[in-house]
Scaffold this motif. Structure first.
Motif, PDB file in Angstrom:
ATOM      1  N   UNK A 141     -11.746   8.555  12.344  1.00  0.00           N
ATOM      2  CA  UNK A 141     -12.435   7.942  11.200  1.00  0.00           C
ATOM      3  C   UNK A 141     -11.769   8.349   9.884  1.00  0.00           C
ATOM      4  N   UNK A 142     -11.224   9.573   9.815  1.00  0.00           N
ATOM      5  CA  UNK A 142     -10.484   9.983   8.620  1.00  0.00           C
ATOM      6  C   UNK A 142      -9.307   9.042   8.373  1.00  0.00           C
ATOM      7  N   UNK A 143      -8.589   8.709   9.436  1.00  0.00           N
ATOM      8  CA  UNK A 143      -7.467   7.777   9.303  1.00  0.00           C
ATOM      9  C   UNK A 143      -7.957   6.370   8.956  1.00  0.00           C
ATOM     10  N   UNK A 144      -9.142   5.999   9.488  1.00  0.00           N
ATOM     11  CA  UNK A 144      -9.698   4.692   9.162  1.00  0.00           C
ATOM     12  C   UNK A 144     -10.042   4.587   7.678  1.00  0.00           C
ATOM     13  N   UNK A 145     -10.513   5.692   7.092  1.00  0.00           N
ATOM     14  CA  UNK A 145     -10.795   5.708   5.650  1.00  0.00           C
ATOM     15  C   UNK A 145      -9.507   5.493   4.862  1.00  0.00           C
ATOM     16  N   UNK A 146      -8.458   6.209   5.238  1.00  0.00           N
ATOM     17  CA  UNK A 146      -7.167   6.038   4.559  1.00  0.00           C
ATOM     18  C   UNK A 146      -6.652   4.613   4.721  1.00  0.00           C
ATOM     19  N   UNK A 147      -6.822   4.064   5.935  1.00  0.00           N
ATOM     20  CA  UNK A 147      -6.378   2.696   6.188  1.00  0.00           C
ATOM     21  C   UNK A 147      -7.174   1.705   5.349  1.00  0.00           C
ATOM     22  N   UNK A 148      -8.485   1.935   5.242  1.00  0.00           N
ATOM     23  CA  UNK A 148      -9.321   1.039   4.443  1.00  0.00           C
ATOM     24  C   UNK A 148      -8.892   1.056   2.982  1.00  0.00           C
ATOM     25  N   UNK A 149      -8.626   2.248   2.445  1.00  0.00           N
ATOM     26  CA  UNK A 149      -8.220   2.352   1.042  1.00  0.00           C
ATOM     27  C   UNK A 149      -6.902   1.643   0.787  1.00  0.00           C
ATOM     28  N   UNK A 150      -5.892   1.927   1.636  1.00  0.00           N
ATOM     29  CA  UNK A 150      -4.588   1.296   1.428  1.00  0.00           C
ATOM     30  C   UNK A 150      -4.644  -0.198   1.712  1.00  0.00           C
ATOM     31  N   UNK A 151      -5.435  -0.602   2.716  1.00  0.00           N
ATOM     32  CA  UNK A 151      -5.544  -2.020   3.058  1.00  0.00           C
ATOM     33  C   UNK A 151      -6.213  -2.829   1.958  1.00  0.00           C
ATOM     34  N   UNK A 152      -7.273  -2.274   1.378  1.00  0.00           N
ATOM     35  CA  UNK A 152      -7.977  -2.976   0.291  1.00  0.00           C
ATOM     36  C   UNK A 152      -7.084  -3.057  -0.946  1.00  0.00           C
ATOM     37  N   UNK A 153      -6.381  -1.975  -1.254  1.00  0.00           N
ATOM     38  CA  UNK A 153      -5.472  -1.986  -2.411  1.00  0.00           C
ATOM     39  C   UNK A 153      -4.395  -3.058  -2.238  1.00  0.00           C
ATOM     40  N   UNK A 154      -3.855  -3.165  -1.011  1.00  0.00           N
ATOM     41  CA  UNK A 154      -2.837  -4.168  -0.735  1.00  0.00           C
ATOM     42  C   UNK A 154      -3.409  -5.580  -0.853  1.00  0.00           C
ATOM     43  N   UNK A 155      -4.620  -5.756  -0.343  1.00  0.00           N
ATOM     44  CA  UNK A 155      -5.247  -7.080  -0.397  1.00  0.00           C
ATOM     45  C   UNK A 155      -5.528  -7.495  -1.833  1.00  0.00           C
ATOM     46  N   UNK A 156      -5.991  -6.558  -2.662  1.00  0.00           N
ATOM     47  CA  UNK A 156      -6.250  -6.849  -4.073  1.00  0.00           C
ATOM     48  C   UNK A 156      -4.951  -7.257  -4.769  1.00  0.00           C
ATOM     49  N   UNK A 157      -3.882  -6.492  -4.500  1.00  0.00           N
ATOM     50  CA  UNK A 157      -2.583  -6.801  -5.122  1.00  0.00           C
ATOM     51  C   UNK A 157      -2.090  -8.172  -4.681  1.00  0.00           C
TER      52      UNK A 157
END
Length: 447
Positions: A349-365
Motif C-alpha cells: 500500500x505504501x507503493x500504491x500511495x507513491x504510484x497514486x501521487x505520481x500517476x495523478x501528477x502525470x495525468x494532470x500534466x
C-alpha cells in the motif's frame, strides 16, 4: 371538478423545468441524484458499523427467562437446589431411617415427581483487555466510514462533471443548430439565385438539383442535431431526477482552471483514499500483532429460580462473578503467517500511495497539455471558419457572374460546414478535458 383536481395533481409530474441555471442544476444534482442518494445510504451504514464496533468496549448485558418441566431425577434435584428448596428427604433420608440399610435405593431421589422450573438471569460480560484488538477494529471501521465519504465525494465530482458537460453540450448543439440554420438560409438564397438564373437561361436544371440535394443534406444534419439535443436533455433530466425542458445557455468555452501541484496532492480524492488505505493497512497489522497477546474478560451473573415464575425472587436469588484469561500459545504458525502477510500488504500500500501521487501528477500534466493543444486548435478552426465563410460568399458572387460552377460553390459551402463541425468538436473535447481536470482537482460546485 374531480377531473380538474386530478389534472392539477398530475401536472407537476409532467411539467419540465425551464431556463435552468447551471448552478441551480448542481444544487439539484446533490439533492436529487439517485446514485448519490444510494452512496449517502452507504455512508450511513458505515457510520453505524463504526458505532457498533465502539459498542464492543462496553460489554454485553443479557436477560434470560427460562421455563421448564421435567421428571428426570437429575433435573428435578437440580431444580430444587437452584430454587434453594433441597432437603435431606430428597436423598431418601426417611427411607434410610426406617430400614437403616445403606444399600437401599431412595424412591424420592430416583423417581421424583415432575417439577416446574422457572429461572431468570441477568448476565454481563465485559472485555478488560484484548491486546488492542477492539481499539484497532474501532479505528478501522471509522476509517472505512471516511473512505465511504471519499467515495461519495468522488461520485459527486463525477456527476458534476457529467452535469456541466451536459450544459456545455446543449449549448454547443444550440450553437451548431443556429449555424446550420444560417447555412440552410444561405442555401435557400443560393437556390433562389439558381432558379432566377435558370429562368434567364444562365443555369442548368442540374445546378438546381445539386443545390436542393445539398439543402436536403443540411436539413438532415439539422434534424439530427435537434435529436442529439433532446438526448442531452434526457440525460440531464436523468442526472437531476427531474424533467428539464430548457437551460440557460453557457459560454461554449469552459474556463481553464489553475493548477497547483501541492493542492493537487492535498485535494485529489484518489490520493487521499490511498493515504487512508495506508492507515488501514497499519491498523490491520496491529490487529494481527494483538493475536500474540492475552485476552482478559470479566463476567457477572445474577438471577433467581423457583417452581413458580418470579416467586420469592429475592429470597431465592444468587450471583456469580469471575475473571477469565485466555492466551493462545501455539496454533501451527497461522498467526505468524498472517502477521507477515499484513506487513507485506502495508508495504504494498505504501507503493500504491507513491504510484497514486505520481500517476495523478502525470495525468494532470497530460490534461493541461491536451487542453493547451485544444486551445490552439480552437483558434485555428475559428480563423478557418471565418475564411471559409468569406470564400463561400465570394464564390456565390462569382457564380452569379458565371465565373465558377455551382459545384464549386457547394464545395466551398461544404468546407464551411466541415470546419464548423471540427470547431464544435474540438470545443467539446476541450471542455470535457477541463471538466475531467476539475474533477481530479476535487473542484466541484458552482461555476
Amino acid at each position: 371538478m374531480k377531473k380538474y383536481l386530478i389534472f392539477l395533481l398530475a401536472w407537476p409530474l409532467f411539467a419540465g423545468l425551464n431556463n435552468l441555471d447551471i448552478n441551480q442544476a448542481i444544487i439539484m444534482l446533490e439533492n436529487n441524484n439517485l446514485e448519490l442518494k444510494i452512496s449517502h445510504f452507504n455512508e450511513q451504514m458505515k457510520a453505524y458499523e463504526a458505532v457498533a464496533a465502539k459498542g464492543n468496549h462496553y460489554g454485553k448485558l443479557d436477560v434470560s427467562v427460562t421455563g421448564m418441566r421435567s421428571n428426570d431425577a437429575g433435573n428435578v434435584f437440580g431444580f430444587k437446589v437452584a430454587s434453594r428448596e433441597a432437603t435431606f428427604l430428597d436423598f431418601g433420608a426417611d427411607e434410610f431411617m426406617a430400614t437403616m440399610d445403606p444399600t437401599i435405593a431412595p424412591e424420592a431421589l430416583n423417581f421424583p415427581e415432575a417439577r416446574n422450573h422457572y429461572q431468570t438471569k441477568i448476565s454481563y460480560m465485559l472485555p478488560l483487555y484484548t491486546g488492542g484488538k477492539l481499539i484497532e477494529y474501532g479505528r478501522i471501521t471509522e476509517a472505512m466510514h471516511r473512505m465511504s465519504q471519499w467515495d461519495t465525494q468522488k461520485l459527486i465530482n463525477e456527476k458534476i462533471f457529467q452535469t456541466k458537460k451536459a450544459f456545455y453540450d446543449i449549448s454547443l448543439v444550440d450553437n451548431y443548430i443556429l449555424n446550420l440554420s444560417k447555412i440552410i438560409k444561405n442555401i435557400d438564397h443560393l437556390e433562389s439565385i439558381v432558379k432566377s438564373m435558370g429562368e434567364e437561361g444562365y443555369a442548368q436544371e442540374i445546378d438546381l438539383l445539386e443545390v436542393q440535394a445539398r439543402k436536403a443534406e443540411a436539413e438532415s444534419m439539422f434534424n439530427q442535431a435537434k435529436l442529439n439535443r433532446d438526448l442531452a436533455y434526457q440525460f440531464l433530466s436523468f442526472l437531476l431526477n427531474t424533467e428539464v425542458s430548457s437551460i440557460k445557455k453557457v459560454n461554449d468555452m469552459a474556463p481553464m482552471p489553475s493548477v497547483d501541484p501541492i493542492e493537487v496532492e492535498s485535494n485529489n480524492i484518489d490520493i487521499q483514499k490511498a493515504l487512508l488505505g495506508l492507515q488501514i493497512s497499519q491498523m490491520a497489522t496491529n490487529v494481527e500483532k494483538s493475536k500474540y497477546l492475552p485476552n482478559i474478560g470479566a463476567f457477572g451473573e445474577y438471577g433467581s429460580a423457583d417452581d413458580e415464575i418470579w416467586n420469592e425472587f429475592r429470597d431465592k436469588d444468587s450471583y456469580t462473578v469471575g475473571v477469565q484469561l485466555t492466551w493462545n500459545i501455539f496454533n501451527g504458525g497461522v498467526d505468524a503467517a498472517n502477521l507477515e502477510k499484513a506487513k507485506v500488504n502495508h508495504l504494498k500500500v505504501q507503493d500504491q500511495v507513491s504510484l497514486a501521487k505520481s500517476g495523478i501528477a502525470l495525468k494532470v500534466k497530460k490534461l493541461e497539455t491536451e487542453i493547451l493543444s485544444k486551445n490552439a486548435d480552437v483558434k485555428s478552426y475559428q480563423k478557418q471558419l471565418r475564411f471559409a465563410r468569406k470564400v463561400y460568399e465570394n464564390y456565390r458572387s462569382r457564380y452569379k457572374e458565371g465565373i465558377v460552377s455551382i459545384s464549386d460553390v457547394l464545395i466551398k459551402q461544404s468546407r464551411e460546414l466541415e470546419v464548423l463541425l471540427k470547431l464544435l468538436t474540438v470545443k467539446n473535447e476541450r471542455n470535457t478535458k477541463i471538466f475531467e481536470l476539475n474533477s481530479i482537482l476535487n473542484r466541484g460546485g458552482k461555476v
